[in-house]
Design an enzyme around this catalytic site. Structure first.
Site, PDB file in Angstrom:
ATOM      1  N   THR A 139       0.820  -1.220   0.000  1.00  0.00           N
ATOM      2  CA  THR A 139       0.000   0.000   0.000  1.00  0.00           C
ATOM      3  C   THR A 139       0.854   1.271   0.000  1.00  0.00           C
ATOM      4  O   THR A 139       1.874   1.342   0.676  1.00  0.00           O
ATOM      5  CB  THR A 139      -0.884   0.009   1.260  1.00  0.00           C
ATOM      6  OG1 THR A 139      -1.635  -1.192   1.288  1.00  0.00           O
ATOM      7  CG2 THR A 139      -1.822   1.203   1.292  1.00  0.00           C
ATOM      8  N   SER A 145      -6.571   0.538  -2.447  1.00  0.00           N
ATOM      9  CA  SER A 145      -7.392  -0.498  -3.086  1.00  0.00           C
ATOM     10  C   SER A 145      -6.929  -0.774  -4.512  1.00  0.00           C
ATOM     11  O   SER A 145      -6.898  -1.926  -4.941  1.00  0.00           O
ATOM     12  CB  SER A 145      -8.867  -0.068  -3.105  1.00  0.00           C
ATOM     13  OG  SER A 145      -9.339   0.039  -1.783  1.00  0.00           O
ATOM     14  N   GLY A 178       2.836  -3.034   8.324  1.00  0.00           N
ATOM     15  CA  GLY A 178       3.078  -3.776   9.563  1.00  0.00           C
ATOM     16  C   GLY A 178       4.535  -4.196   9.681  1.00  0.00           C
ATOM     17  O   GLY A 178       5.159  -4.589   8.695  1.00  0.00           O
ATOM     18  N   ARG A 311     -26.194 -12.395  34.792  1.00  0.00           N
ATOM     19  CA  ARG A 311     -26.589 -11.036  35.137  1.00  0.00           C
ATOM     20  C   ARG A 311     -28.114 -10.929  35.205  1.00  0.00           C
ATOM     21  O   ARG A 311     -28.808 -11.325  34.271  1.00  0.00           O
ATOM     22  CB  ARG A 311     -26.049 -10.079  34.061  1.00  0.00           C
ATOM     23  CG  ARG A 311     -26.491  -8.652  34.202  1.00  0.00           C
ATOM     24  CD  ARG A 311     -25.755  -7.959  35.302  1.00  0.00           C
ATOM     25  NE  ARG A 311     -26.066  -6.537  35.350  1.00  0.00           N
ATOM     26  CZ  ARG A 311     -25.669  -5.762  36.340  1.00  0.00           C
ATOM     27  NH1 ARG A 311     -24.975  -6.252  37.351  1.00  0.00           N
ATOM     28  NH2 ARG A 311     -25.968  -4.473  36.333  1.00  0.00           N
ATOM     29  N   GLY A 402     -22.819  -1.335  30.892  1.00  0.00           N
ATOM     30  CA  GLY A 402     -21.636  -0.536  31.239  1.00  0.00           C
ATOM     31  C   GLY A 402     -20.396  -1.404  31.390  1.00  0.00           C
ATOM     32  O   GLY A 402     -19.290  -1.006  31.008  1.00  0.00           O
ATOM     33  N   THR A 423     -11.076  -3.297   6.437  1.00  0.00           N
ATOM     34  CA  THR A 423     -10.315  -2.483   5.474  1.00  0.00           C
ATOM     35  C   THR A 423      -9.058  -3.188   4.975  1.00  0.00           C
ATOM     36  O   THR A 423      -8.792  -3.204   3.770  1.00  0.00           O
ATOM     37  CB  THR A 423      -9.927  -1.135   6.144  1.00  0.00           C
ATOM     38  OG1 THR A 423     -11.129  -0.445   6.477  1.00  0.00           O
ATOM     39  CG2 THR A 423      -9.085  -0.279   5.213  1.00  0.00           C
ATOM     40  N   GLU A 425      -6.255  -6.179   4.054  1.00  0.00           N
ATOM     41  CA  GLU A 425      -6.401  -7.378   3.213  1.00  0.00           C
ATOM     42  C   GLU A 425      -7.553  -7.193   2.222  1.00  0.00           C
ATOM     43  O   GLU A 425      -8.247  -8.139   1.883  1.00  0.00           O
ATOM     44  CB  GLU A 425      -6.618  -8.627   4.075  1.00  0.00           C
ATOM     45  CG  GLU A 425      -5.333  -9.239   4.593  1.00  0.00           C
ATOM     46  CD  GLU A 425      -4.421  -9.796   3.504  1.00  0.00           C
ATOM     47  OE1 GLU A 425      -4.898 -10.054   2.389  1.00  0.00           O
ATOM     48  OE2 GLU A 425      -3.216  -9.929   3.767  1.00  0.00           O
ATOM     49  N   ASP A 427     -10.327  -3.769   1.051  1.00  0.00           N
ATOM     50  CA  ASP A 427     -11.525  -3.095   1.562  1.00  0.00           C
ATOM     51  C   ASP A 427     -12.759  -3.920   1.174  1.00  0.00           C
ATOM     52  O   ASP A 427     -12.878  -4.394   0.036  1.00  0.00           O
ATOM     53  CB  ASP A 427     -11.595  -1.698   0.936  1.00  0.00           C
ATOM     54  CG  ASP A 427     -12.925  -1.045   1.193  1.00  0.00           C
ATOM     55  OD1 ASP A 427     -13.075  -0.459   2.279  1.00  0.00           O
ATOM     56  OD2 ASP A 427     -13.827  -1.146   0.335  1.00  0.00           O
TER      57      ASP A 427
HETATM   58  C1  LIG Z   1      -3.697  -1.117  10.632  1.00  0.00           C
HETATM   59  C2  LIG Z   1      -3.396  -1.289   9.178  1.00  0.00           C
HETATM   60  C3  LIG Z   1      -2.442  -2.217   8.790  1.00  0.00           C
HETATM   61  C4  LIG Z   1      -2.111  -2.373   7.437  1.00  0.00           C
HETATM   62  N1  LIG Z   1      -1.079  -3.200   7.093  1.00  0.00           N
HETATM   63  C5  LIG Z   1      -0.635  -3.203   5.799  1.00  0.00           C
HETATM   64  C6  LIG Z   1       0.548  -3.915   5.443  1.00  0.00           C
HETATM   65  O1  LIG Z   1       1.209  -4.545   6.271  1.00  0.00           O
HETATM   66  N2  LIG Z   1       0.960  -3.875   4.149  1.00  0.00           N
HETATM   67  C7  LIG Z   1       0.260  -3.191   3.184  1.00  0.00           C
HETATM   68  O2  LIG Z   1       0.689  -3.183   2.033  1.00  0.00           O
HETATM   69  N3  LIG Z   1      -0.872  -2.490   3.504  1.00  0.00           N
HETATM   70  C8  LIG Z   1      -1.318  -2.475   4.777  1.00  0.00           C
HETATM   71  N4  LIG Z   1      -2.455  -1.756   5.117  1.00  0.00           N
HETATM   72  C9  LIG Z   1      -3.143  -0.991   4.087  1.00  0.00           C
HETATM   73  C10 LIG Z   1      -4.524  -1.547   3.739  1.00  0.00           C
HETATM   74  O3  LIG Z   1      -4.395  -2.733   3.017  1.00  0.00           O
HETATM   75  C11 LIG Z   1      -5.279  -0.451   2.963  1.00  0.00           C
HETATM   76  O4  LIG Z   1      -5.602   0.552   3.899  1.00  0.00           O
HETATM   77  C12 LIG Z   1      -6.525  -0.975   2.289  1.00  0.00           C
HETATM   78  O5  LIG Z   1      -6.187  -1.777   1.184  1.00  0.00           O
HETATM   79  C13 LIG Z   1      -7.479   0.136   1.810  1.00  0.00           C
HETATM   80  O6  LIG Z   1      -6.807   1.087   1.081  1.00  0.00           O
HETATM   81  P1  LIG Z   1      -6.994   2.652   1.408  1.00  0.00           P
HETATM   82  O7  LIG Z   1      -6.687   2.835   2.848  1.00  0.00           O
HETATM   83  O8  LIG Z   1      -6.177   3.400   0.424  1.00  0.00           O
HETATM   84  O9  LIG Z   1      -8.537   2.923   1.195  1.00  0.00           O
HETATM   85  P2  LIG Z   1      -9.251   3.408  -0.133  1.00  0.00           P
HETATM   86  O10 LIG Z   1      -8.972   2.449  -1.226  1.00  0.00           O
HETATM   87  O11 LIG Z   1      -8.944   4.846  -0.382  1.00  0.00           O
HETATM   88  O12 LIG Z   1     -10.767   3.277   0.294  1.00  0.00           O
HETATM   89  C14 LIG Z   1     -11.473   4.306   1.000  1.00  0.00           C
HETATM   90  C15 LIG Z   1     -12.971   4.119   0.800  1.00  0.00           C
HETATM   91  O13 LIG Z   1     -13.283   4.228  -0.578  1.00  0.00           O
HETATM   92  C16 LIG Z   1     -14.085   3.163  -1.001  1.00  0.00           C
HETATM   93  N5  LIG Z   1     -13.742   2.778  -2.373  1.00  0.00           N
HETATM   94  C17 LIG Z   1     -12.511   2.665  -2.922  1.00  0.00           C
HETATM   95  N6  LIG Z   1     -12.608   2.253  -4.195  1.00  0.00           N
HETATM   96  C18 LIG Z   1     -13.917   2.103  -4.460  1.00  0.00           C
HETATM   97  C19 LIG Z   1     -14.665   1.675  -5.606  1.00  0.00           C
HETATM   98  N7  LIG Z   1     -14.081   1.283  -6.743  1.00  0.00           N
HETATM   99  N8  LIG Z   1     -16.002   1.632  -5.511  1.00  0.00           N
HETATM  100  C20 LIG Z   1     -16.630   2.002  -4.364  1.00  0.00           C
HETATM  101  N9  LIG Z   1     -15.980   2.390  -3.258  1.00  0.00           N
HETATM  102  C21 LIG Z   1     -14.643   2.446  -3.303  1.00  0.00           C
HETATM  103  C22 LIG Z   1     -13.760   2.016  -0.039  1.00  0.00           C
HETATM  104  O14 LIG Z   1     -14.866   1.130   0.073  1.00  0.00           O
HETATM  105  C23 LIG Z   1     -13.492   2.757   1.254  1.00  0.00           C
HETATM  106  O15 LIG Z   1     -14.697   2.931   1.959  1.00  0.00           O
HETATM  107  C24 LIG Z   1      -2.807  -1.621   6.460  1.00  0.00           C
HETATM  108  C25 LIG Z   1      -3.796  -0.716   6.863  1.00  0.00           C
HETATM  109  C26 LIG Z   1      -4.091  -0.541   8.188  1.00  0.00           C
HETATM  110  C27 LIG Z   1      -5.096   0.485   8.576  1.00  0.00           C
END
Ligand SMILES: Cc1cc2nc3c(=O)[nH]c(=O)nc-3n(C[C@H](O)[C@H](O)[C@H](O)COP(=O)(O)OP(=O)(O)OC[C@H]3O[C@@H](n4cnc5c(N)ncnc54)[C@H](O)[C@@H]3O)c2cc1C
Length: 663
Positions: A139, A145, A178, A311, A402, A423, A425, A427
């Site tokens: 990412t 995504s 990570g 409870r 609570g 989100t 692995e 979204d």
């Molecule tokens: C705690 C954490 C650990 C992570 N660990 C890793 C890691 O180790 N390695 C790694 O590579 N990544 C990692 N990630 C990244 C994670 O895989 C991405 O955050 C995830 O793939 C989503 O991408 P984004 O955050 O850019 O969201 P976006 O893609 O920007 O999505 C934002 C919103 O837009 C919507 N959306 C996007 N495209 C569309 C579409 N075509 N149609 C409709 N709706 C859409 C989505 O549904 C979502 O609600 C991690 C993220 C977090 C938060």
């Protein structure tokens, strides 16, 4: 109907069904993971990171958390076992599970799946043993995504025979990664490959990022992703590369090679197809996250159900004691349908893990069609399980009042730690589109290509005619469905064939509607492919959701079919009724709108659901006990203290001292 009170449900038999084929992996975790491995409430982020890193190295080898790797590198060539091990770790501590998942699932998994023999020989043993900690850096800040559009570049120079890995601007920075902020020594970095002036799409390199003292290597900038809502024990960070020189042989080159002179070659010519094939090999991570979400859901439900059984709140004129929470219909309405869905998803996950084990665990060539089907199933179930976890854990928190809000009762950390599962692995909304595209592929001729939906279409193209392709117990399900008479009113809503038919009908009808709308769109918006698809996006997501509902129901039916013990079978059958009817009840609007239910029959379903709740009330505890989560793992003070409080209150009440009743 079995009677738990009279002891006719043998818990060991229920556990056997739920534990499934990897029972020994589950039992090894139950035996070896003691209180040391449980979450510590109220820690700072630094304390949590330090503890989780230490615990990772103390995980007993018997557990087989890295069992997916080949035996020659220290694994056991047991893919299914590794997924089940991840699920069990999730019941102990979600930070520990995610940290392990990054190391052995994402990082090690990518080296194994995308690398070739020389990478395996040089690195896998140290990755499996934990001597090399690593990251999976896909990412970027700008692309999460749509990872095919990553902006990091890796450009080959034949004169030096090295790649130049570079982050061209801030949005190309690797984000959320990570293991990056603290522990990672190496990273599998995804970037656009350029060689001899040509782009070849996204590939992955194994890149050292820190030296032996833990300092970033020249050209590598490492940052911390900062405070997070949960998963405090995982060190998520940011990585940028300033013209870092990467030797040619560090390209993980199973799917694309660069010769000394810069000539590129690949067994898969099409860039897009190659990219999605590469991603497909990493499906294990997605299956693990879905399973882990369900494991956390089972912990939350166990806490809430057990609390509801001790409870008491509000008295009735005719009873000496106040009423147990679980005796309220509203409470049963909260907990039991969620429990039934958890069972359905558990069977669906078990089926998926068995399929994954078969497809990826063998030595022979991977069957393309089965691999694509697996990817689609993994995407759909990951979305269903993680959304179900988010909703159910919140509901369990509320069901404990609570007390549910206090950290010492586990639910706040379950909530915070699983939140992001919807989100990472993939979204969930994006994943469901992938499922829908697979279902629509069989109809492509009617509305043209799926290109309007962007780059994930390749995956869809591989998943041919998936719709109504039976999941398991094919012949049994067909028999049940075909035995349903034509006139609905003549069939009880608890008839399994009728339920299966209703699910199938909803999926088919939604799919037909989506195809019709896409066809109409294709006729009027020929030159605007984006609009053709975007205008129907809500509809196709509903198709995917209906598909996953059917997959879960069919898996449940197959699971019951495989259950030998008659009492357990009868209990599961009622739980399955509750799952099926709760889904139909939740989509009443659709069934009524489409003439699939008469208003009278729709109302009757509510009555039948309430009847099922009453019938299942005495089995609530059995249903959570079947998950066989060791008491210590629940790690919730309310389960230890509440019986004592209730007893002391009852003793005071019996002594006739109303002043002694605690506020
Ligand atoms: C705690 C954490 C650990 C992570 N660990 C890793 C890691 O180790 N390695 C790694 O590579 N990544 C990692 N990630 C990244 C994670 O895989 C991405 O955050 C995830 O793939 C989503 O991408 P984004 O955050 O850019 O969201 P976006 O893609 O920007 O999505 C934002 C919103 O837009 C919507 N959306 C996007 N495209 C569309 C579409 N075509 N149609 C409709 N709706 C859409 C989505 O549904 C979502 O609600 C991690 C993220 C977090 C938060």
């Amino acid at each position: 109907m079995p009677d738990h009170a009279s002891g006719r449900i043998d818990l060991a038999r229920l556990q056997e069904v739920l534990d499934g084929p990897w029972a020994e992996v589950r039992n090894a975790h139950r035996k070896h993971l003691d209180a040391r491995f449980l979450p510590v409430y109220g820690e700072t982020g630094d304390q949590a990171r330090e503890r989780i890193t230490r615990l990772l190295s103390e995980l007993p080898v018997e557990l087989g958390i890295a069992s997916a790797f080949p035996t020659e590198y220290g694994g056991r060539s047991d893919v299914g076992g590794s997924i089940v091990a991840t699920e069990m770790l999730a019941q102990v501590d979600l930070s520990l599970m995610v940290k392990a998942g990054v190391q052995w699932g994402l990082f090690g998994g990518a080296v194994a799946a995308l690398g070739t023999r020389r990478h395996h020989d040089a690195y896998l043993r140290d990755i499996v043993s934990g001597r090399i900690f690593g990251c999976f850096a896909m990412t970027e800040t700008g692309h999460g995504s749509d990872v095919q559009q990553l902006r990091t570049t890796c450009t080959y120079d034949p004169r030096t025979q090295t790649f130049d890995l570079h982050t061209p601007h801030e949005a190309a920075r690797k984000d959320y990664i990570g293991n990056a902020a603290r522990d990672g020594r190496m990273a599998v970095v995804f970037a656009q490959l350029l060689a001899n002036g040509r782009r070849h799409g996204v590939h992955a390199w194994l890149v050292p990022i820190r030296d032996a003292q833990g300092k970033p290597l020249p050209g590598v900038t490492i940052g911390d992703a900062g405070a997070k809502a949960g998963l405090l024990g995982v060190d998520n960070g940011r990585l940028s590369f300033d013209h870092v020189q990467v030797p040619r042989d560090m390209l993980l080159d199973r799917y694309g090679r660069v010769a000394e002179d810069g000539t590129y070659s690949s067994p898969i010519e099409n860039d897009s197809r190659r990219f999605f094939t590469m991603l497909g090999t990493l499906v294990r991570g997605r299956v693990s996250v879905g399973g882990a979400a369900s494991a956390a859901t089972r912990s939350a439900l166990t806490i809430a159900v057990r609390y509801g059984d001790i409870r008491r709140q509000f008295g009735t004129p005719d009873a000496e004691r106040e009423v147990l929470l679980n005796d309220y219909l509203a409470h049963q309405r909260k907990l039991l349908p969620a429990l039934a869905t958890t069972y359905a998803l558990h069977f669906a996950q078990a089926e998926l893990v068995a399929a994954l084990d078969e497809v990826q665990g063998g030595d022979g060539p991977v069957d393309e069609h089965r691999q694509r089907e697996l990817e689609s199933r993994a995407a759909g179930l990951k979305a269903a399980q993680t959304w179900h976890a988010t909703r159910t854990i919140q509901m369990c928190r509320e069901a404990c009042g609570g007390a549910g809000y206090l950290s010492e009762n586990r639910l706040p950390s379950l909530k915070a730690d699983t939140d992001v599962f919807t989100t990472f692995e993939g979204d969930n909304t994006v994943l469901l589109q992938l499922v829908a595209k697979g279902l629509l592929t069989g109809h492509r001729d009617e509305f043209g290509s799926l290109d309007g939906w962007g780059r994930a279409s390749f995956v869809a193209e591989q998943v041919r005619e998936m719709v109504l392709e039976r999941t398991a117990a094919r012949s049994l399900i067909e028999r049940l469905v075909s035995a349903v008479p034509g006139r609905d009113e003549e069939v009880a809503v608890t008839d399994r064939g009728w339920q299966l038919k209703a699910f199938e009908d909803r999926e088919r009808h939604l799919l037909d509607g989506a195809v019709r709308r896409l066809r109409n769109g294709a006729a009027t918006k020929k030159d605007r492919p984006f609009d053709i698809f975007n205008d129907v996006q809500d509809h196709v997501l509903a198709v995917a959701a209906a598909h996953v509902d059917r997959v879960a129901l069919e898996a449940f039916v197959a699971g019951i079919e495989d259950t030998a013990d008659p009492a357990v079978r009868a209990l599961l059958s009622r739980v399955c009724d509750l799952y099926a009817l709760s889904v139909i009840e939740a989509h009443k609007g659709w069934f009524l709108e489409h003439g699939r239910l008469t208003p009278a029959r729709s109302k009757a379903i509510t009555g039948v659901v309430n009847g099922l709740l009453k019938e299942l009330r005495p089995h609530m505890r059995t249903l959570v006990d079947g998950f066989a989560i060791p008491d210590a793992w629940l790690h919730a003070a309310i389960l230890r203290e509440e019986p004592r409080r209730q007893e002391s209150m009852a003793a005071h009440d019996a002594a006739g001292d109303p002043q002694a009743v605690p506020a």
